[in-house]
Design an enzyme around this catalytic site. Structure first.
Site, PDB file in Angstrom:
ATOM      1  N   HIS B  37       0.836  -1.198   0.000  1.00 25.85           N
ATOM      2  CA  HIS B  37       0.000   0.000   0.000  1.00 25.85           C
ATOM      3  C   HIS B  37       0.876   1.254   0.000  1.00 25.85           C
ATOM      4  O   HIS B  37       0.632   2.202  -0.742  1.00 25.85           O
ATOM      5  CB  HIS B  37      -0.923   0.009   1.224  1.00 25.85           C
ATOM      6  CG  HIS B  37      -2.195  -0.759   1.014  1.00 25.85           C
ATOM      7  ND1 HIS B  37      -2.219  -2.130   0.903  1.00 25.85           N
ATOM      8  CD2 HIS B  37      -3.484  -0.354   0.883  1.00 25.85           C
ATOM      9  CE1 HIS B  37      -3.476  -2.534   0.718  1.00 25.85           C
ATOM     10  NE2 HIS B  37      -4.259  -1.474   0.706  1.00 25.85           N
ATOM     11  N   LYS B 105      -9.874  -9.312   6.655  1.00 25.10           N
ATOM     12  CA  LYS B 105     -10.545  -9.803   7.857  1.00 25.10           C
ATOM     13  C   LYS B 105     -10.537  -8.731   8.934  1.00 25.10           C
ATOM     14  O   LYS B 105      -9.654  -7.866   8.959  1.00 25.10           O
ATOM     15  CB  LYS B 105      -9.888 -11.086   8.360  1.00 25.10           C
ATOM     16  CG  LYS B 105      -8.441 -10.895   8.813  1.00 25.10           C
ATOM     17  CD  LYS B 105      -8.140 -11.666  10.068  1.00 25.10           C
ATOM     18  CE  LYS B 105      -6.670 -11.618  10.425  1.00 25.10           C
ATOM     19  NZ  LYS B 105      -6.435 -11.129  11.783  1.00 25.10           N
TER      20      LYS B 105
END
Lengths: 279, 190
Positions: B37, B105
């Site tokens: 990222h 998650k």
């Protein structure tokens, strides 16, 4: 009785217990998950547990790690005080970790903390983390407990005032609340009370090795309150946020009350091997 | 409701989804976690191109366990990682790239506004890495392996990857936030 323990035996034992820990969940954890699957009435929560149980079956059948986060490797070593070794134990365990990383395989997780450079073999300065304890006899027991980051990152430590014994439960609950779905619930909660800043954390971590079905009343009370929060499996809601709570205590300074909470995901992986010892 | 979607995703694929729906994905997913990222944002800020196409893409918060084979790479275990660590970087990523789905998650906080009308957050059962590996058929390529195996961007070919639960939908529905609010209320009553 003299036990003939060679360096190669320790290297191979390290690989064996690592393979077992990474691919097979201990029976007491599987039992707790089976019970949770029955107890959950929420369909989303039930489906999460069913997914976990299926994953555990596949991992065991195919001898592959149950989670891609194969953890950093924590070892607990019990050395009989009359045992003599003619090799460096730390070096042998470290070599076992290196070879296991290739052989099982394990994900290389060890990085230098500032440059974030990955060592590639799960070893490095301070890793694997090996804790030694002297015990009676001439045996040697090695336990490995791989620890994933998802749950480890949610762990907390506080230095309460000595008069705040009544706040301990609140601190544990708050830790679980803030963790929410992030540590892969259903979790196991290890709590260390007393000792010192670092001792409390060590107590909390070693508490995670306890059998899940052996809880005292205080631990069960905390477990019930945690499960009343409704966070549920994976934070998607449900009645199983935690499978067990284990508390360990140590005497501490009269002016201190350290409390550490080490969170463990459902993959409460550990395995041991014992060489010899007094029989 | 249950949906079976193919990549690259289109806007209409995802705007129909509601929190609680079940989704299965077939096509390509790109793994990306913390370091990937950061690098995507760094290159984007400089105006440099990315080595992979994020238009209509699915990003999977995952640091897989891979095995090198003669012909390339094989997936050993590849479950989701904690999405919360990517919460701060995700709004910036979505501003510049047309990512249509994020799989992870644990949910994400403070991203609901950024997801609105354009992207969906899908939850996969944490730790189910051996199970996930079954629906990953092959590894088409890997980018940025210098970041290390977990942090690299792996392009994975998946078939019926799921079941994924719509955790945050493009209309602002957020299962995780509902659970958090309920848990906070219970906690303040204890």
């Amino acid at each position: 009785m003299t036990v003939n323990i060679t360096r190669e035996k320790v290297v191979e034992a390290t690989i064996d217990i690592l393979r077992k820990a990474e691919t097979e969940l201990p029976d007491d954890v599987v039992e707790a998950l089976n019970r949770a699957e029955i107890d959950e009435s929420d369909p989303v929560a039930k489906a999460q547990i069913q997914g976990i149980l299926e994953n555990v079956r596949i991992a065991k059948e195919n001898a592959v790690p149950m989670c891609q986060d194969t953890g950093i490797l924590i070892f607990y070593v019990e050395i009989g005080r009359s045992l003599r070794l003619d090799f460096d134990l730390k070096d042998a365990i470290t070599e076992g970790v290196r070879r296991a990383t290739e052989a099982i395989p394990l994900r290389p997780n060890a990085v230098e903390p500032l440059t974030r450079k990955n060592s590639g073999d799960n070893t490095g300065s301070g890793l694997p983390d090996i804790k030694y304890e002297l015990v009676e006899g001439d045996g040697l027991t090695i336990t490995v407990a791989p620890k994933g980051a998802g749950s480890e990152n949610m762990s907390t430590l506080t230095m309460l005032n000595p008069t705040e014994v009544g706040s301990i439960k609140n601190f544990i609950l708050e830790t679980v609340l803030n963790a929410g779905g992030m540590p892969c619930p259903p979790i196991i909660v290890g709590v260390g009370i007393g000792g010192s800043f670092d001792k409390a954390a060590r107590l909390a971590k070693s508490a995670l090795l306890s059998r899940l079905d052996e809880m005292n009343q205080f631990e069960r009370e905390i477990l019930d309150e945690i499960n009343s929060l409704g966070i549920g499996p994976m934070g998607l809601g449900g009645s199983t946020t935690a499978l067990a709570v284990h508390v360990r205590t140590a005497h501490c300074h009269t002016a201190s009350l350290p409390v550490a909470v080490n969170i463990q995901c459902w993959a409460n992986r550990h395995a041991s091997i014992t060489f010899g010892g007094d029989e | 409701m249950e949906f079976h979607l193919k990549t690259p995703l289109k806007k209409e694929d995802i705007t129909q989804l509601q929190a609680g729906d079940i989704v299965y994905i077939t096509g390509t997913v790109f793994t990306a976690r913390d370091e990937a990222h950061a690098r995507i944002l760094e290159l984007t800020e400089k105006g440099d191109p990315l080595p992979f196409d994020l238009d209509g893409a699915v990003i999977y918060h995952c640091g897989p366990l891979m095995k090198k084979t003669n012909g390339g790479w094989e997936v050993v275990a590849a479950g989701p990682t904690t999405s919360g660590r990517m919460s701060k970087m995700t709004p910036l990523l979505l501003e510049e790239h047309n990512v249509c789905a994020i799989i992870g998650k644990g949910g994400m906080q403070d991203v609901v506004e950024s997801l609105k009308g354009r992207c969906v957050y899908l939850a996969y059962t944490g730790g189910c890495a051996a199970l996930a590996a079954r629906s990953i058929k092959s590894v088409s390529c890997v980018h940025w392996l210098d970041l290390g195996m977990p942090e690299a961007v792996w392009s994975l070919d998946v078939v019926e990857f799921g079941p994924l639960i719509v955790g945050i939908d493009p209309k602002g529905g957020d299962l995780f936030s509902n659970v958090r609010k309920h848990a906070k209320r219970v906690f303040s009553g204890i």
